[in-house]
Design a protein around this motif. Structure first.
Motif, mmCIF file in Angstrom:
data_model
loop_
_atom_site.group_PDB
_atom_site.id
_atom_site.type_symbol
_atom_site.label_atom_id
_atom_site.label_comp_id
_atom_site.label_asym_id
_atom_site.label_seq_id
_atom_site.Cartn_x
_atom_site.Cartn_y
_atom_site.Cartn_z
ATOM 1 N N PRO A 61 0.779 -1.237 0.000
ATOM 2 C CA PRO A 61 0.000 0.000 0.000
ATOM 3 C C PRO A 61 0.815 1.294 0.000
ATOM 4 O O PRO A 61 0.255 2.355 -0.250
ATOM 5 C CB PRO A 61 -0.814 -0.110 1.288
ATOM 6 C CG PRO A 61 0.051 -0.930 2.191
ATOM 7 C CD PRO A 61 0.745 -1.909 1.286
ATOM 8 N N ASP A 62 2.112 1.199 0.286
ATOM 9 C CA ASP A 62 2.901 2.422 0.357
ATOM 10 C C ASP A 62 4.372 2.122 0.075
ATOM 11 O O ASP A 62 4.762 0.966 -0.107
ATOM 12 C CB ASP A 62 2.733 3.102 1.723
ATOM 13 C CG ASP A 62 3.037 2.166 2.892
ATOM 14 O OD1 ASP A 62 3.940 1.319 2.784
ATOM 15 O OD2 ASP A 62 2.369 2.298 3.940
ATOM 16 N N MET A 63 5.185 3.160 0.017
ATOM 17 C CA MET A 63 6.608 2.987 -0.303
ATOM 18 C C MET A 63 7.344 2.194 0.768
ATOM 19 O O MET A 63 8.264 1.441 0.460
ATOM 20 C CB MET A 63 7.284 4.346 -0.505
ATOM 21 C CG MET A 63 7.018 4.958 -1.866
ATOM 22 S SD MET A 63 7.424 3.861 -3.243
ATOM 23 C CE MET A 63 9.199 3.823 -3.138
ATOM 24 N N GLU A 64 6.954 2.331 2.024
ATOM 25 C CA GLU A 64 7.603 1.566 3.099
ATOM 26 C C GLU A 64 7.440 0.066 2.855
ATOM 27 O O GLU A 64 8.393 -0.701 2.973
ATOM 28 C CB GLU A 64 7.025 1.960 4.458
ATOM 29 C CG GLU A 64 7.725 1.311 5.624
ATOM 30 C CD GLU A 64 7.129 1.694 6.969
ATOM 31 O OE1 GLU A 64 7.689 1.268 7.981
ATOM 32 O OE2 GLU A 64 6.114 2.422 7.004
ATOM 33 N N ALA A 65 6.220 -0.333 2.483
ATOM 34 C CA ALA A 65 5.976 -1.742 2.175
ATOM 35 C C ALA A 65 6.746 -2.160 0.932
ATOM 36 O O ALA A 65 7.332 -3.251 0.891
ATOM 37 C CB ALA A 65 4.484 -1.984 1.992
ATOM 38 N N ALA A 66 6.795 -1.313 -0.092
ATOM 39 C CA ALA A 66 7.520 -1.622 -1.324
ATOM 40 C C ALA A 66 8.995 -1.818 -1.057
ATOM 41 O O ALA A 66 9.626 -2.747 -1.572
ATOM 42 C CB ALA A 66 7.306 -0.516 -2.359
ATOM 43 N N LYS A 67 9.576 -0.959 -0.215
ATOM 44 C CA LYS A 67 10.987 -1.061 0.099
ATOM 45 C C LYS A 67 11.321 -2.324 0.886
ATOM 46 O O LYS A 67 12.433 -2.815 0.844
ATOM 47 C CB LYS A 67 11.444 0.178 0.886
ATOM 48 C CG LYS A 67 11.478 1.415 0.027
ATOM 49 C CD LYS A 67 11.859 2.642 0.849
ATOM 50 C CE LYS A 67 11.843 3.887 -0.022
ATOM 51 N NZ LYS A 67 12.118 5.104 0.736
ATOM 52 N N ASN A 68 10.334 -2.879 1.603
ATOM 53 C CA ASN A 68 10.574 -4.073 2.404
ATOM 54 C C ASN A 68 10.474 -5.364 1.589
ATOM 55 O O ASN A 68 10.852 -6.432 2.086
ATOM 56 C CB ASN A 68 9.623 -4.128 3.604
ATOM 57 C CG ASN A 68 10.110 -5.092 4.658
ATOM 58 O OD1 ASN A 68 11.270 -5.067 5.040
ATOM 59 N ND2 ASN A 68 9.239 -5.963 5.110
ATOM 60 N N LEU A 69 9.990 -5.296 0.349
ATOM 61 C CA LEU A 69 9.860 -6.515 -0.461
ATOM 62 C C LEU A 69 11.202 -7.235 -0.622
ATOM 63 O O LEU A 69 11.245 -8.462 -0.613
ATOM 64 C CB LEU A 69 9.256 -6.188 -1.827
ATOM 65 C CG LEU A 69 7.781 -5.820 -1.818
ATOM 66 C CD1 LEU A 69 7.351 -5.388 -3.213
ATOM 67 C CD2 LEU A 69 6.924 -6.952 -1.310
ATOM 68 N N GLY A 70 12.287 -6.493 -0.762
ATOM 69 C CA GLY A 70 13.604 -7.116 -0.892
ATOM 70 C C GLY A 70 13.954 -7.960 0.315
ATOM 71 O O GLY A 70 14.526 -9.045 0.184
ATOM 72 N N ASN A 71 13.603 -7.489 1.514
ATOM 73 C CA ASN A 71 13.848 -8.257 2.733
ATOM 74 C C ASN A 71 13.026 -9.541 2.748
ATOM 75 O O ASN A 71 13.514 -10.593 3.166
ATOM 76 C CB ASN A 71 13.519 -7.431 3.974
ATOM 77 C CG ASN A 71 14.423 -6.248 4.139
ATOM 78 O OD1 ASN A 71 15.604 -6.293 3.801
ATOM 79 N ND2 ASN A 71 13.880 -5.156 4.644
ATOM 80 N N ILE A 72 11.801 -9.464 2.293
ATOM 81 C CA ILE A 72 10.925 -10.639 2.265
ATOM 82 C C ILE A 72 11.458 -11.650 1.249
ATOM 83 O O ILE A 72 11.504 -12.849 1.533
ATOM 84 C CB ILE A 72 9.484 -10.215 1.934
ATOM 85 C CG1 ILE A 72 8.920 -9.395 3.102
ATOM 86 C CG2 ILE A 72 8.604 -11.421 1.629
ATOM 87 C CD1 ILE A 72 7.627 -8.685 2.802
ATOM 88 N N ILE A 73 11.878 -11.186 0.087
ATOM 89 C CA ILE A 73 12.392 -12.087 -0.946
ATOM 90 C C ILE A 73 13.645 -12.802 -0.470
ATOM 91 O O ILE A 73 13.816 -14.002 -0.703
ATOM 92 C CB ILE A 73 12.648 -11.317 -2.248
ATOM 93 C CG1 ILE A 73 11.322 -10.878 -2.838
ATOM 94 C CG2 ILE A 73 13.455 -12.141 -3.239
ATOM 95 C CD1 ILE A 73 11.435 -9.867 -3.959
ATOM 96 N N ARG A 74 14.529 -12.084 0.230
ATOM 97 C CA ARG A 74 15.740 -12.725 0.741
ATOM 98 C C ARG A 74 15.380 -13.808 1.715
ATOM 99 O O ARG A 74 15.954 -14.832 1.814
ATOM 100 C CB ARG A 74 16.642 -11.706 1.446
ATOM 101 C CG ARG A 74 17.555 -10.974 0.501
ATOM 102 C CD ARG A 74 18.653 -10.209 1.218
ATOM 103 N NE ARG A 74 18.288 -8.964 1.867
ATOM 104 C CZ ARG A 74 17.785 -7.872 1.260
ATOM 105 N NH1 ARG A 74 17.556 -7.884 -0.004
ATOM 106 N NH2 ARG A 74 17.513 -6.788 1.934
#
Length: 74
Positions: A61-74
């Motif tokens: 829903p926002d840039m904070e969530a978008a920026k965290n996708l890399g952490n989730i993928i790792r």
């Protein structure tokens, strides 16, 4: 009982999962965690995968969530 002809669709892939075009039905779900909560989201993705889920969607829903996708993928 009436019969009908299914509409032909073209096949696409999400990762290595085929969708449409005669592919088997894929199981998909969506996380109900906050995408900014890496541990909870990864835990839920693993639980869904263990239950047979092929595709897991996340809300971004926002840039904070978008920026965290890399952490989730790792």
């Amino acid at each position: 009982m009436s019969t009908f002809e299914r509409r032909r669709t073209r096949q696409i892939h999400i990762g290595n999962i085929p969708i449409g075009g005669g592919a088997p039905i894929s199981v998909q779900s969506m996380c109900n965690t906050k995408t900014t909560d890496t541990e909870a989201t990864v835990r839920q993705i693993r639980e869904l995968a263990a239950a047979g889920c092929d595709i897991v969607r996340l809300a971004v829903p926002d840039m904070e969530a978008a920026k965290n996708l890399g952490n989730i993928i790792r």
